[in-house]
Enzyme design. Structure first.
Site, PDB file in Angstrom:
ATOM      1  N   ARG A 128       0.054  11.116   8.824  1.00 40.42           N
ATOM      2  CA  ARG A 128      -0.502  10.387   7.678  1.00 40.42           C
ATOM      3  C   ARG A 128      -0.816   8.945   8.053  1.00 40.42           C
ATOM      4  O   ARG A 128      -0.402   8.448   9.093  1.00 40.42           O
ATOM      5  CB  ARG A 128       0.510  10.398   6.512  1.00 40.42           C
ATOM      6  CG  ARG A 128       1.817   9.729   6.862  1.00 40.42           C
ATOM      7  CD  ARG A 128       2.648   9.359   5.656  1.00 40.42           C
ATOM      8  NE  ARG A 128       3.962   8.858   6.047  1.00 40.42           N
ATOM      9  CZ  ARG A 128       4.194   7.641   6.528  1.00 40.42           C
ATOM     10  NH1 ARG A 128       3.205   6.780   6.684  1.00 40.42           N
ATOM     11  NH2 ARG A 128       5.411   7.272   6.871  1.00 40.42           N
ATOM     12  N   GLY A 140      -0.579   4.767   7.567  1.00 42.62           N
ATOM     13  CA  GLY A 140       0.509   3.845   7.263  1.00 42.62           C
ATOM     14  C   GLY A 140       1.590   3.793   8.320  1.00 42.62           C
ATOM     15  O   GLY A 140       1.462   4.356   9.411  1.00 42.62           O
ATOM     16  N   LEU A 141       2.686   3.105   7.968  1.00 40.97           N
ATOM     17  CA  LEU A 141       3.795   2.885   8.881  1.00 40.97           C
ATOM     18  C   LEU A 141       5.020   3.672   8.402  1.00 40.97           C
ATOM     19  O   LEU A 141       4.878   4.743   7.838  1.00 40.97           O
ATOM     20  CB  LEU A 141       4.087   1.379   8.970  1.00 40.97           C
ATOM     21  CG  LEU A 141       2.997   0.546   9.670  1.00 40.97           C
ATOM     22  CD1 LEU A 141       3.184  -0.938   9.384  1.00 40.97           C
ATOM     23  CD2 LEU A 141       3.014   0.798  11.174  1.00 40.97           C
ATOM     24  N   ALA A 142       6.212   3.126   8.616  1.00 40.31           N
ATOM     25  CA  ALA A 142       7.437   3.862   8.320  1.00 40.31           C
ATOM     26  C   ALA A 142       7.807   3.800   6.845  1.00 40.31           C
ATOM     27  O   ALA A 142       7.607   2.777   6.188  1.00 40.31           O
ATOM     28  CB  ALA A 142       8.581   3.307   9.160  1.00 40.31           C
ATOM     29  N   THR A 143       8.365   4.897   6.354  1.00 36.32           N
ATOM     30  CA  THR A 143       8.914   4.921   4.998  1.00 36.32           C
ATOM     31  C   THR A 143      10.071   5.908   4.954  1.00 36.32           C
ATOM     32  O   THR A 143      10.384   6.556   5.957  1.00 36.32           O
ATOM     33  CB  THR A 143       7.848   5.264   3.945  1.00 36.32           C
ATOM     34  OG1 THR A 143       8.357   4.972   2.645  1.00 36.32           O
ATOM     35  CG2 THR A 143       7.441   6.720   4.017  1.00 36.32           C
ATOM     36  N   ILE A 176       2.192   5.776  -1.019  1.00 34.71           N
ATOM     37  CA  ILE A 176       1.102   6.735  -0.826  1.00 34.71           C
ATOM     38  C   ILE A 176       0.642   6.676   0.625  1.00 34.71           C
ATOM     39  O   ILE A 176       0.378   5.598   1.161  1.00 34.71           O
ATOM     40  CB  ILE A 176      -0.073   6.442  -1.772  1.00 34.71           C
ATOM     41  CG1 ILE A 176       0.332   6.740  -3.224  1.00 34.71           C
ATOM     42  CG2 ILE A 176      -1.310   7.264  -1.386  1.00 34.71           C
ATOM     43  CD1 ILE A 176      -0.725   6.437  -4.249  1.00 34.71           C
ATOM     44  N   GLY A 228       0.581  12.719   0.781  1.00 32.64           N
ATOM     45  CA  GLY A 228       0.232  12.296  -0.573  1.00 32.64           C
ATOM     46  C   GLY A 228       1.094  11.163  -1.081  1.00 32.64           C
ATOM     47  O   GLY A 228       1.069  10.072  -0.512  1.00 32.64           O
ATOM     48  N   LEU A 229       1.905  11.426  -2.118  1.00 39.73           N
ATOM     49  CA  LEU A 229       2.679  10.339  -2.736  1.00 39.73           C
ATOM     50  C   LEU A 229       4.166  10.663  -2.760  1.00 39.73           C
ATOM     51  O   LEU A 229       4.576  11.827  -2.728  1.00 39.73           O
ATOM     52  CB  LEU A 229       2.158  10.027  -4.144  1.00 39.73           C
ATOM     53  CG  LEU A 229       2.270  11.066  -5.262  1.00 39.73           C
ATOM     54  CD1 LEU A 229       3.661  11.097  -5.869  1.00 39.73           C
ATOM     55  CD2 LEU A 229       1.234  10.791  -6.352  1.00 39.73           C
ATOM     56  N   CYS A 235       6.816   0.540   4.990  1.00 35.99           N
ATOM     57  CA  CYS A 235       5.357   0.412   5.141  1.00 35.99           C
ATOM     58  C   CYS A 235       4.965  -0.866   5.898  1.00 35.99           C
ATOM     59  O   CYS A 235       3.801  -1.274   5.857  1.00 35.99           O
ATOM     60  CB  CYS A 235       4.659   0.473   3.791  1.00 35.99           C
ATOM     61  SG  CYS A 235       5.034   1.985   2.869  1.00 35.99           S
TER      62      CYS A 235
END
Length: 223
Positions: free
Chosen positions: A85, A87-90, A155, A167-168, A185
């Protein structure tokens, strides 16, 4: 002409790896030729709803976790996974509502940015249905849904051959301490919150999911 059909699939609590495996099966179905046994001509994908069974940190296409950080997070008892996906880390874990949208944007007549905006609108609408007003989407790099400087919904989307995945992730009653071990993020100076924290009452995933997510998704699709 057949109208495109999107399934809403409620999975309850399950390991994150099982969600990824189901997502992969849907991706293969959507990549099949229309009219084949794997996929009907009207089928445009699915919204996969679940609650992660255990703590897991994920990194995106931009990375976000060094080998040293990965080892440290695993020592806490969390799973660590690289994903495709954006973005970065979450963090994902119990008390969080995940909605992975596996959709063929061509069949739905949508652009990727429109799809991301619909996910944001969906999360905002769920907040409103639960009585939490003031939730807003923000422009990149602050993709997601926020209450001031606190993010309540992350997201992150992948899109290949016009087919989306991931997704979310909406924090319902998530243990927010897990977020303190990373920079969510990659956004320094911002915070993370949950529906329970903001509403000052316990809001579990069941309360946020199912008919509220269905109503919100329908409203976002009609917008």
């Amino acid at each position: 002409m057949l109208q495109p059909v999107v399934r809403l699939v409620r999975l309850n609590r399950l390991p994150y790896a099982e969600l990824l495996a189901l997502q992969e099966r849907w991706l293969r179905r959507l990549q099949a030729e229309p009219g084949s046994e794997a996929l009907s001509a009207a089928e445009a994908g699915a919204l996969l709803l679940c609650e992660p069974a255990g703590p897991v940190y994920t990194s995106g296409l931009r990375g976000g976790l060094t080998p040293e950080e990965t080892a440290r997070l695993r020592a806490l008892g969390a799973e660590v996974r690289a994903t495709g996906r954006g973005g970065l880390a979450t963090f994902h874990g119990p008390g969080q509502l995940l909605c992975h949208s596996v959709l063929d944007l061509r069949r739905l007549g949508l652009r990727l940015r429109t799809h991301v905006a619909a996910l944001e609108s969906c999360a905002v609408r769920v907040c409103e249905l639960l009585g939490l007003h003031g939730a807003r989407a923000r422009p990149p790099p602050y993709t997601g849904v926020w209450l001031g400087e606190r993010k309540v919904c992350a997201i992150g989307v992948r899109c290949g051959r016009h087919i989306t995945s991931h997704g979310l992730a909406l924090n319902c009653c998530t243990d927010l301490v897990w977020f303190e071990h990373i920079v969510p993020c990659g956004l320094v100076g911002t915070g993370v919150t949950s529906l329970s924290e903001e509403l000052q009452r316990h809001v579990n995933v069941d309360e946020a999911a199912w008919w509220k997510m269905a109503a919100a998704a329908a409203a976002a699709a009609a917008a």
